[in-house]
Motif scaffolding. Structure first.
Motif, PDB file in Angstrom:
ATOM      1  N   SER A 112       0.827  -1.213   0.000  1.00 43.06           N
ATOM      2  CA  SER A 112       0.000   0.000   0.000  1.00 43.06           C
ATOM      3  C   SER A 112       0.864   1.266   0.000  1.00 43.06           C
ATOM      4  O   SER A 112       0.550   2.248  -0.688  1.00 43.06           O
ATOM      5  CB  SER A 112      -0.956   0.002   1.191  1.00 43.06           C
ATOM      6  OG  SER A 112      -0.260   0.045   2.417  1.00 43.06           O
ATOM      7  N   LYS A 113       1.970   1.240   0.740  1.00 41.22           N
ATOM      8  CA  LYS A 113       2.856   2.410   0.752  1.00 41.22           C
ATOM      9  C   LYS A 113       3.470   2.649  -0.622  1.00 41.22           C
ATOM     10  O   LYS A 113       3.591   3.794  -1.066  1.00 41.22           O
ATOM     11  CB  LYS A 113       3.953   2.227   1.801  1.00 41.22           C
ATOM     12  CG  LYS A 113       3.467   2.380   3.236  1.00 41.22           C
ATOM     13  CD  LYS A 113       4.611   2.271   4.235  1.00 41.22           C
ATOM     14  CE  LYS A 113       4.119   2.524   5.650  1.00 41.22           C
ATOM     15  NZ  LYS A 113       5.209   2.464   6.660  1.00 41.22           N
ATOM     16  N   LEU A 114       3.838   1.560  -1.289  1.00 39.38           N
ATOM     17  CA  LEU A 114       4.435   1.703  -2.621  1.00 39.38           C
ATOM     18  C   LEU A 114       3.403   2.197  -3.621  1.00 39.38           C
ATOM     19  O   LEU A 114       3.690   3.090  -4.428  1.00 39.38           O
ATOM     20  CB  LEU A 114       5.021   0.363  -3.077  1.00 39.38           C
ATOM     21  CG  LEU A 114       5.672   0.354  -4.458  1.00 39.38           C
ATOM     22  CD1 LEU A 114       6.815   1.364  -4.534  1.00 39.38           C
ATOM     23  CD2 LEU A 114       6.172  -1.041  -4.818  1.00 39.38           C
ATOM     24  N   ALA A 115       2.210   1.636  -3.582  1.00 40.64           N
ATOM     25  CA  ALA A 115       1.159   2.057  -4.518  1.00 40.64           C
ATOM     26  C   ALA A 115       0.840   3.537  -4.346  1.00 40.64           C
ATOM     27  O   ALA A 115       0.686   4.281  -5.330  1.00 40.64           O
ATOM     28  CB  ALA A 115      -0.096   1.215  -4.308  1.00 40.64           C
ATOM     29  N   GLN A 116       0.779   4.006  -3.111  1.00 43.63           N
ATOM     30  CA  GLN A 116       0.455   5.404  -2.855  1.00 43.63           C
ATOM     31  C   GLN A 116       1.598   6.330  -3.270  1.00 43.63           C
ATOM     32  O   GLN A 116       1.360   7.459  -3.713  1.00 43.63           O
ATOM     33  CB  GLN A 116       0.105   5.580  -1.377  1.00 43.63           C
ATOM     34  CG  GLN A 116      -1.239   4.951  -1.025  1.00 43.63           C
ATOM     35  CD  GLN A 116      -1.414   4.673   0.463  1.00 43.63           C
ATOM     36  OE1 GLN A 116      -0.482   4.806   1.257  1.00 43.63           O
ATOM     37  NE2 GLN A 116      -2.617   4.286   0.845  1.00 43.63           N
ATOM     38  N   TYR A 117       2.826   5.842  -3.150  1.00 49.45           N
ATOM     39  CA  TYR A 117       3.967   6.633  -3.603  1.00 49.45           C
ATOM     40  C   TYR A 117       4.000   6.727  -5.127  1.00 49.45           C
ATOM     41  O   TYR A 117       4.220   7.813  -5.688  1.00 49.45           O
ATOM     42  CB  TYR A 117       5.276   6.012  -3.093  1.00 49.45           C
ATOM     43  CG  TYR A 117       6.516   6.657  -3.663  1.00 49.45           C
ATOM     44  CD1 TYR A 117       7.128   7.727  -3.011  1.00 49.45           C
ATOM     45  CD2 TYR A 117       7.087   6.203  -4.850  1.00 49.45           C
ATOM     46  CE1 TYR A 117       8.269   8.333  -3.541  1.00 49.45           C
ATOM     47  CE2 TYR A 117       8.229   6.796  -5.383  1.00 49.45           C
ATOM     48  CZ  TYR A 117       8.809   7.857  -4.723  1.00 49.45           C
ATOM     49  OH  TYR A 117       9.932   8.448  -5.260  1.00 49.45           O
TER      50      TYR A 117
ATOM     51  N   HIS B 141      -5.605   0.160 -19.040  1.00 52.08           N
ATOM     52  CA  HIS B 141      -4.196   0.156 -18.649  1.00 52.08           C
ATOM     53  C   HIS B 141      -4.157   0.171 -17.123  1.00 52.08           C
ATOM     54  O   HIS B 141      -4.692   1.096 -16.499  1.00 52.08           O
ATOM     55  CB  HIS B 141      -3.469   1.372 -19.219  1.00 52.08           C
ATOM     56  CG  HIS B 141      -3.523   1.462 -20.716  1.00 52.08           C
ATOM     57  ND1 HIS B 141      -3.108   0.442 -21.535  1.00 52.08           N
ATOM     58  CD2 HIS B 141      -3.970   2.461 -21.536  1.00 52.08           C
ATOM     59  CE1 HIS B 141      -3.260   0.801 -22.803  1.00 52.08           C
ATOM     60  NE2 HIS B 141      -3.793   2.013 -22.831  1.00 52.08           N
ATOM     61  N   ALA B 142      -3.557  -0.832 -16.539  1.00 52.78           N
ATOM     62  CA  ALA B 142      -3.637  -0.985 -15.091  1.00 52.78           C
ATOM     63  C   ALA B 142      -2.276  -1.317 -14.498  1.00 52.78           C
ATOM     64  O   ALA B 142      -1.337  -1.726 -15.195  1.00 52.78           O
ATOM     65  CB  ALA B 142      -4.645  -2.081 -14.735  1.00 52.78           C
ATOM     66  N   ALA B 143      -2.188  -1.155 -13.190  1.00 51.76           N
ATOM     67  CA  ALA B 143      -1.015  -1.576 -12.428  1.00 51.76           C
ATOM     68  C   ALA B 143      -1.489  -2.429 -11.265  1.00 51.76           C
ATOM     69  O   ALA B 143      -2.546  -2.166 -10.681  1.00 51.76           O
ATOM     70  CB  ALA B 143      -0.227  -0.381 -11.915  1.00 51.76           C
ATOM     71  N   ILE B 144      -0.706  -3.462 -10.956  1.00 52.71           N
ATOM     72  CA  ILE B 144      -0.992  -4.335  -9.816  1.00 52.71           C
ATOM     73  C   ILE B 144       0.241  -4.317  -8.926  1.00 52.71           C
ATOM     74  O   ILE B 144       1.322  -4.752  -9.339  1.00 52.71           O
ATOM     75  CB  ILE B 144      -1.306  -5.769 -10.267  1.00 52.71           C
ATOM     76  CG1 ILE B 144      -2.565  -5.793 -11.144  1.00 52.71           C
ATOM     77  CG2 ILE B 144      -1.473  -6.697  -9.062  1.00 52.71           C
ATOM     78  CD1 ILE B 144      -2.864  -7.166 -11.745  1.00 52.71           C
ATOM     79  N   VAL B 145       0.093  -3.800  -7.716  1.00 57.86           N
ATOM     80  CA  VAL B 145       1.203  -3.739  -6.759  1.00 57.86           C
ATOM     81  C   VAL B 145       0.985  -4.852  -5.736  1.00 57.86           C
ATOM     82  O   VAL B 145       0.022  -4.813  -4.964  1.00 57.86           O
ATOM     83  CB  VAL B 145       1.270  -2.364  -6.070  1.00 57.86           C
ATOM     84  CG1 VAL B 145       2.473  -2.308  -5.129  1.00 57.86           C
ATOM     85  CG2 VAL B 145       1.336  -1.248  -7.100  1.00 57.86           C
TER      86      VAL B 145
END
Length: 204
Positions: free
Chosen positions: A59-64, A136-140
């Motif tokens: 979650s920290k990485l996704a928010q960054y 277009h998506a990202a999955i962290v």
């Protein structure tokens, strides 16, 4: 433009090497910002939707990485549930307890937790819903989750997935939808620290 999905593994977690962890909510290390900045270099501006594991190392990485996105957190993107073994040292788990799983980690459930097949089932069910959006998506997420997705897309046996997909902390894998399915390209995958996700050789 064909739909693209970027698979992103979390940065180095704050945990002692040799510790068994899956869904334990580990924090990140002091190298987080350096690792995250390198990841960001490989991500395009056109990502529309971001999905992430709710565990803080993701979650920290996704928010960054995506400060202007409304991030969609899903429990299905959590790492494998290590059940009774969470945060135990691998070498402290009795051999008679750990060896059935070591011998068949694909099918055998960790006591109180999951098998690799369990992880695959929940992960790929959500992944199919994500791909159906054609965005277009990202999955962290976590190493096990990302290996499950790649194994699913390439028909790679789960037992071979750790050798076939050597995904380091902070890796970025680009999936591009083509006529015959997704193709993958590893954009960033630098080994920053060694990992241990099983008992040491001497234990076996």
């Amino acid at each position: 433009m064909s739909a693209e999905i970027y698979l992103i593994r979390h940065t180095t977690p704050a945990v002692e090497k040799g510790t068994c962890y899956g869904q334990a909510d580990l924090d990140v290390t002091e190298s987080f910002f350096d690792e995250a900045a390198r990841i960001k270099e490989y991500l395009p501006a056109h990502i529309q939707t971001v999905y992430a594991s709710p565990l803080q190392r993701c979650s920290k990485l996704a928010q960054y990485l995506f400060p202007s996105h409304n991030i969609l957190f899903h429990d299905e993107l959590k790492e494998i549930n290590c059940g009774d073994w969470e945060l135990l040292k691998w070498d402290d788990i009795p051999q008679e307890v750990v060896m059935p799983w070591m011998n068949d980690f694909v099918n055998v459930r960790i006591p109180g937790g999951e098998s690799y097949l369990d992880l695959l089932a929940r992960t790929t069910t959500l992944f199919e819903k994500i791909t159906a959006q054609q965005e277009h998506a990202a999955i962290v997420s976590h190493g096990g989750v990302l290996r499950s997705i790649l194994s699913h897309l390439t028909d790679t046996p789960l037992i071979d997935s750790f050798n076939v997909f050597k995904l380091q902390y902070g890796c970025v894998v680009k999936l591009t939808l083509q006529e015959n399915g997704f193709v993958h390209e590893i954009l960033h995958n630098v080994q920053s620290t060694s990992e241990q996700h099983k008992p040491s050789i001497s234990k076996q």
